[in-house]
Design a protein around this motif. Sequence first.
Motif, PDB file in Angstrom:
ATOM      1  N   VAL A   1      -4.626  -5.382 -14.332  1.00 25.14           N
ATOM      2  CA  VAL A   1      -4.491  -4.875 -12.966  1.00 25.14           C
ATOM      3  C   VAL A   1      -3.068  -4.364 -12.802  1.00 25.14           C
ATOM      4  N   ASP A   2      -2.937  -3.105 -12.375  1.00 29.73           N
ATOM      5  CA  ASP A   2      -1.618  -2.491 -12.252  1.00 29.73           C
ATOM      6  C   ASP A   2      -1.386  -1.976 -10.834  1.00 29.73           C
ATOM      7  N   ASP A   3      -0.345  -2.546 -10.173  1.00 29.33           N
ATOM      8  CA  ASP A   3       0.135  -2.065  -8.874  1.00 29.33           C
ATOM      9  C   ASP A   3      -1.000  -1.858  -7.866  1.00 29.33           C
ATOM     10  N   LEU A   4      -1.870  -2.841  -7.738  1.00 26.13           N
ATOM     11  CA  LEU A   4      -3.065  -2.691  -6.902  1.00 26.13           C
ATOM     12  C   LEU A   4      -2.735  -2.830  -5.415  1.00 26.13           C
ATOM     13  N   VAL A   5      -3.234  -1.880  -4.640  1.00 27.10           N
ATOM     14  CA  VAL A   5      -3.068  -1.885  -3.187  1.00 27.10           C
ATOM     15  C   VAL A   5      -4.445  -1.825  -2.552  1.00 27.10           C
ATOM     16  N   VAL A   6      -4.705  -2.746  -1.612  1.00 25.94           N
ATOM     17  CA  VAL A   6      -5.962  -2.768  -0.858  1.00 25.94           C
ATOM     18  C   VAL A   6      -5.630  -2.858   0.622  1.00 25.94           C
ATOM     19  N   ASP A   7      -6.215  -1.961   1.407  1.00 23.38           N
ATOM     20  CA  ASP A   7      -6.018  -1.932   2.855  1.00 23.38           C
ATOM     21  C   ASP A   7      -7.326  -2.256   3.570  1.00 23.38           C
ATOM     22  N   TYR A   8      -7.229  -2.990   4.682  1.00 27.32           N
ATOM     23  CA  TYR A   8      -8.374  -3.250   5.547  1.00 27.32           C
ATOM     24  C   TYR A   8      -8.106  -2.643   6.921  1.00 27.32           C
ATOM     25  N   ARG A   9      -9.132  -2.089   7.506  1.00 27.36           N
ATOM     26  CA  ARG A   9      -9.018  -1.568   8.869  1.00 27.36           C
ATOM     27  C   ARG A   9      -9.323  -2.667   9.872  1.00 27.36           C
TER      28      ARG A   9
END
Length: 284
Positions: free
Chosen positions: A14-22
């Motif tokens: 896993v590399d530099d993972l970004v997850v956004d939630y609304r």
Amino acid sequence: MNTEPREATPLLQVDDLVVDYRRGRTTFRALKGVSMTIAPGECVGLVGESGSGKSTLGKAILGLAEVASGRITFDGADITHAKGAARRRLAADLQVVFQDPYGSLDPTLTVGQILAEPLTASGTSKADARKAVAEMLEQVKLPADTVTRYPSEFSGGQRQRIAIARALVRRPRLIVCDEPVSALDLTTQSTVIDLFIDIQRETGVSYLFVSHDLGVVRRICHRVSVMYQGECVETGPNETITRNPEHSYTRRLLLASPVADPARQAERRRSWLGLRATAGSPVP
């Protein structure tokens, strides 16, 4: 503690993972550039309190959370945005065990039907599926007559064994274990953790072991990553993280995890709180 893994080349990266939630009109960043690896035959613990991002990372790996940026590689292939048929093909190698075993098992099916379903759906003959189910029940130490019974007839620990058997029945290479023992009493926790360790030694399967309890992780994992507010704040070998933590948040998690010897617990508290005061870095 579990023994060392057999290989060092990453199975999962896993590399530099970004997850956004609304959340209504606003966006909440659940993961802020998280990186990690898991080698074949390795168990990596992912620890942190509720809301730290650990379960979100597990969901992203399983394709259950949309990735905003970064990359997930499994056995050299990019699976970051795998969908449909590509994601279904991954099911043979990538499985999950959830916190609530009853919620993950169809109560209208017998255990034999639950375990055979992923095999027959992928083209396995009924005879071969029955044989594989019998082998799985033996591996998770459940009696042969389990196949004719329903999930409601079993205790919580037994149901978790059934859930583990279902995850293992297609012989995956990696299992995401999302708080798999947190709903169990301490005695049952211990036996299920021992089962996870035995299965890994026998099969070489890798685990991402998600937990809020560093005491649990200490028993099973080779390496530990500590999550805090969507970031990985500390990563290292099990022994290093649990005996000589560097980050104040890791120390807080360890202080919340009791040890059998009260004198050792008190000494650990004095030592770490003194280190914190000397370093001038408050516990978050």
